[in-house]
Design an enzyme around this catalytic site. Structure first.
Site, PDB file in Angstrom:
ATOM      1  N   GLN A  37       1.072  -0.942   0.216  1.00  0.00           N
ATOM      2  CA  GLN A  37       0.045  -0.226   0.345  1.00  0.00           C
ATOM      3  C   GLN A  37       0.837   1.309  -0.271  1.00  0.00           C
ATOM      4  OE1 GLN A  37      -3.024   0.205   2.926  1.00  0.00           O
ATOM      5  NE2 GLN A  37      -3.773   2.051   2.512  1.00  0.00           N
ATOM      6  N   ASP A  38       0.468   1.959  -1.257  1.00  0.00           N
ATOM      7  CA  ASP A  38       1.578   3.615  -0.286  1.00  0.00           C
ATOM      8  C   ASP A  38       2.931   2.797  -1.568  1.00  0.00           C
ATOM      9  OD1 ASP A  38      -1.322   4.254  -0.166  1.00  0.00           O
ATOM     10  OD2 ASP A  38      -0.555   5.329   1.598  1.00  0.00           O
TER      11      ASP A  38
END
Length: 528
Positions: A344-345
């Site tokens: 994530q990210d």
């Protein structure tokens, strides 16, 4: 006599009313200028108030008004920065300290961006000013986000309340580029690099033996000048003269370190052996106590940063949620043949103008995100297997103001399933993006979209949020996931059919500004 007196009073009242109306609605009145901004009350309070040094000066032109507005934003930003410093001792726990530290850095950077906009020696273009003002606003949004994501917004955020964001929004609106000026194109060379990549830098990027040109060599086995990249960067501060290009060659190895290349480190070039052989890795995450902003394995804000042949990795894993491999707020930065690995990210394109070419990006949720003006070209984008129950979103763009010249443009690239996702592809849904902020803007141009892309294409963030104000576009994409027949029906989504509209998001136009020119032999514009 009584009738005449009443008539006189009536006429006097009428002319008084007309006079008062004119006084607030003519170009030589500050209210007239302030009423043209998104936040007129903030404008009147800080420019036209009795405490303002500008209260006796009424601008005659838009240019004069813009200078006043930027100066007032700067004054308030300096006060906010000073106030933020004092708040450090009020932090009650480590999470508040982490978010506060980000805010202090971000306010300092905001002052820097406003200074650049005002600097008479720079003679910046409107497009450059809009870029730096956009960055200043993004910084303040990032500050707030840190407190919110760590769950400590109740105490500190109210203490940091100010009108700086509103004042910057006003400057963005004043400085907004006219439509006939927005598409002026900057030239770029036949090798496929933007014009702001100098001939010398291009030769360095294409060199077969970068070590021979390096100012410093990093090697874990002791065969270089330093064993760590951070030690090399620290030495660069003392060894270099001025802000000339400084080259650090990083030999093969896995470097476990968190690196920050700050505003005072301009024109750094970090060259690895290849994205397979030179890896920088870390494991910070929001679940581990960092903000998203500070979770980056490598964070760079120094202007003119270039990286080649390096993989930036975050190994926190999907269970630790936001965990950034690389965060860039470097203006005019280039990442060439680099890898970005996380979940994530992964890749935080935070702010400023950025260009990625021939790169590999791996992730799960919102794994290309931020509010830069960025073009990713000829890149391989791989969705990885997320946690059970998660939905994959390739992008999450964070534009908060319609006048910011920011967005994510993915051009002539490929969106594929990673090796760990392919066997379980039917268990997870994958979308091109979702609107992180109100005016989220993302386009996919001439890109191959594989079977993993859901027919709807795009995903809501939270109900109807931003669906009318976002700008999501697709232009001449290919592959089994490219059909637009069942795409979302949001007001802000469009199937781009006009080449002129698509050309706004090419390297020459979107990053460097300028108007559309007929197609040349430059790779960025061929086919549009």
């Amino acid at each position: 006599m009584v009738t005449l007196f009443r008539l006189f009073v009536t006429l006097l009242s009428f002319f008084s009313f007309v006079s008062a109306t004119i006084s607030v609605d003519v170009p030589n009145n500050m209210n007239w200028w302030c009423n043209k901004t998104p936040y007129p009350d903030a404008c009147k309070d800080f420019i036209g108030s009795s405490h303002s040094s500008h209260r006796y000066f009424v601008p005659k032109t838009k240019s004069e008004f813009r200078k006043m507005a930027v100066q007032v934003a700067m004054d308030r930003a300096l006060r906010a920065e000073s106030n933020t410093k004092l708040l450090g001792k009020k932090c009650r726990n480590e999470k508040e300290k982490a978010a506060w530290a980000d805010c202090l850095e971000l306010y300092q950077n905001t002052v820097l961006q406003l200074n650049k906009t005002m600097d008479p020696n720079r003679k910046c273009t409107n497009f450059e000013a809009q870029t730096w003002l956009s960055t200043a606003l993004t910084n303040l949004e990032t500050c707030k986000t840190g407190f919110i994501e760590l769950g400590v917004s109740d105490f500190m955020l109210p203490l940091m309340a100010n009108n700086v964001s509103k004042l910057i929004c006003n400057t963005l609106a004043i400085n907004k580029l006219p439509s006939d000026d927005q598409d002026k194109q900057e030239s770029y060379n036949k090798y496929g690099f933007p014009s702001w990549v100098s001939a010398g830098d291009r030769k360095l990027l294409q060199a077969t033996s970068p070590a021979s040109r390096a100012n410093i060599v990093v090697a874990q086995d002791g065969s270089g000048n330093f064993r760590t990249i951070q030690a090399a960067l620290d030495a660069a501060k003392n060894q270099r003269s001025g802000t000339s290009r400084f080259i650090i060659y990083v030999k093969p190895g896995t470097y476990r370190e968190n690196i920050q290349i700050g505003n005072n480190m301009k024109n750094i070039m970090l060259i690895g052996d290849s994205m397979r052989n030179t890896i920088i890795t870390g494991s910070r995450s929001v679940r581990g106590g960092s903000t998203t902003f500070n979770s980056a394995t490598v964070a760079v804000t120094g202007e003119g940063f270039i990286a080649q042949g390096i993989t930036f990795r975050n190994t926190a894993g999907p269970q630790n949620h936001q965990a950034v491999a690389l965060r860039s707020g470097s203006d005019l930065s280039v990442f060439y043949r680099c890898g970005f690995e996380g979940y994530q990210d992964t890749l935080y394109v935070h702010s400023q103008r950025q260009f990625y070419k021939d790169c590999y990006i791996y992730g799960t949720v919102d794994f290309i995100f931020g509010n830069a003006a960025v073009v990713l070209q000829n890149c391989m984008i791989y969705a990885r297997r997320p946690m059970d129950g998660q939905t994959i979103a390739v992008t999450a763009q964070g534009r908060t103001d319609p006048n910011q010249n920011t967005g994510i443009s993915i051009h002539n690239s490929r969106v594929m399933a990673g090796s760990d996702l392919r066997p379980v592809l039917s268990s997870f849904k994958t979308y091109l993006g979702r609107p992180w902020k109100q005016y989220s803007r993302t386009v996919f141009l001439q890109t191959y979209l594989d079977t993993l892309v859901n027919p709807a294409g795009w995903l809501e963030w939270d109900g109807n949020f931003a669906l009318n104000t976002l700008y999501y576009g697709e232009y001449k994409n290919s592959g089994p996931g490219s059909s637009t027949a069942r795409r979302v029906k949001w007001r802000g989504y469009r199937i781009i059919t006009n080449p002129s509209e698509a050309s706004r998001f090419t390297v020459g136009n979107f990053i460097s500004g300028g108007s559309w020119l007929p197609a040349t032999n430059v790779p960025y514009t061929s086919g549009l």
